[in-house]
Design an enzyme around this catalytic site. Structure first.
Site, PDB file in Angstrom:
ATOM      1  N   ARG A  82      54.225  13.817  24.210  1.00 27.18           N
ATOM      2  CA  ARG A  82      53.415  13.222  25.049  1.00 27.18           C
ATOM      3  C   ARG A  82      53.625  13.588  26.617  1.00 27.18           C
ATOM      4  NH1 ARG A  82      54.499   7.274  23.451  1.00 27.18           N
ATOM      5  NH2 ARG A  82      56.610   7.994  23.231  1.00 27.18           N
ATOM      6  N   ASP A 113      52.897  13.187  30.697  1.00 26.75           N
ATOM      7  CA  ASP A 113      52.760  12.449  32.012  1.00 26.75           C
ATOM      8  C   ASP A 113      51.315  12.484  32.622  1.00 26.75           C
ATOM      9  OD1 ASP A 113      55.179  11.124  31.336  1.00 26.75           O
ATOM     10  OD2 ASP A 113      56.073  12.478  32.773  1.00 26.75           O
ATOM     11  N   TYR A 162      58.525  24.584  28.006  1.00 30.19           N
ATOM     12  CA  TYR A 162      57.565  24.146  29.284  1.00 30.19           C
ATOM     13  C   TYR A 162      57.881  25.215  30.203  1.00 30.19           C
ATOM     14  CZ  TYR A 162      56.677  18.994  27.899  1.00 30.19           C
ATOM     15  OH  TYR A 162      56.506  18.014  27.291  1.00 30.19           O
ATOM     16  N   ARG A 205      60.889  17.657  35.047  1.00 27.25           N
ATOM     17  CA  ARG A 205      60.573  17.489  36.468  1.00 27.25           C
ATOM     18  C   ARG A 205      61.935  16.946  37.291  1.00 27.25           C
ATOM     19  NH1 ARG A 205      55.820  13.346  36.275  1.00 27.25           N
ATOM     20  NH2 ARG A 205      56.271  13.355  38.659  1.00 27.25           N
TER      21      ARG A 205
END
Length: 263
Positions: A53, A55, A113, A200
């Site tokens: 999932r 953001d 990522y 992040r």
């Protein structure tokens, strides 16, 4: 008899309130639009599960989902038919019929990522929402070296969002690297799984090193504190892309080029 279908999905997350369906109040999400489109093609309500999932504002070039269909429409219909009912910011890239025990999340071996940074005095007018802008040049060699202490299995509480609901803060990073590609700086990281905001928060901490505000060994110190308040700011979602999910070969899923397409 139902068929389990896996899809590869790409989306520009800037237009959505994240991946997960939100109904109270109803907000535009990737899951919500994709389920609506698939329901029209399948001609029955569809509930999808994803590999990870994302953001609000986070993108994907390699998201994988699965759902159960009462009839298999075929790969072309699941791709082309579904895309005709989707907004321009979401596209199904491929479809495969998989075994009933396949699960987009639980069958995954790892996720990868990429975080894209543009270090230039002037903010670009192209790729708005697709990258993070930094005005001053960054020392990517120092950032890469500092990041290597994160490789392996660790308690990543120092890089975990306060609202993260994961049962354990332990994750295993397979590799993390920073490099320059074209005019961009790319932070690439692969792990068995990630905590909420983990990439992040790692990026925000490494930016402190790249800008010269903190020494390289500070990243190790932050990790060892297991205290989120000790690290750098949470980097913006703009430059973050879920680019690949790895599965066992036995799942029979296609192996695609790692995105996003502008790199």
């Amino acid at each position: 008899m139902t068929s389990r279908i896996a899809l590869g999905v790409e989306y520009n997350g800037a237009a959505f309130y994240g991946w997960q369906r939100q109904l109270s109040p109803e907000l535009p999400t990737v899951q919500g639009f994709l389920e609506q489109a698939l329901t029209r093609v399948a001609n029955h309500p569809v509930d999808i599960k994803c590999a990870g999932r994302t953001d609000a504002g986070v993108h994907a070039s390699g998201q994988v989902v699965h759902f159960d269909a009462q009839i298999d429409r075929g790969q072309k219909a699941w791709v082309m038919g579904t895309n005709t009912h989707l907004p321009a910011e979401i596209r199904v890239q491929w479809a495969r019929t998989v075994d009933d025990n396949f699960h987009a999340r639980h069958s995954a071996l790892s996720r990868r990522y990429r975080y894209v940074i543009y270090d230039n005095p002037v903010k670009p007018t192209v790729l708005v929402g697709q990258l993070t802008h930094v005005r001053r040049p960054l020392n990517i060699d120092a950032m890469h070296k500092a990041a290597q202490c994160l490789v392996g299995e660790h308690d990543f509480s120092a890089f975990r969002a306060a609202g993260c609901q994961a049962n354990s803060p332990n994750r295993e990073i397979r590799f993390i690297r920073l490099y320059r590609q074209h005019r961009f700086i790319v932070l690439e990281v692969e792990a068995n799984a990630f905590l909420q905001h983990m990439v992040r928060n790692i990026t925000g901490t490494l930016l402190e090193v790249g800008s010269g505000k903190q020494p390289g060994e500070w990243v190790q110190q932050v990790l060892e504190t297991r205290d989120r308040k000790q690290g750098g700011d949470t980097a913006r979602p703009d430059g973050l892309f879920l680019v690949n999910v790895e599965y066992p070969e036995s799942c029979g899923l296609p192996v695609n080029e790692i995105g996003p397409c502008f790199l």
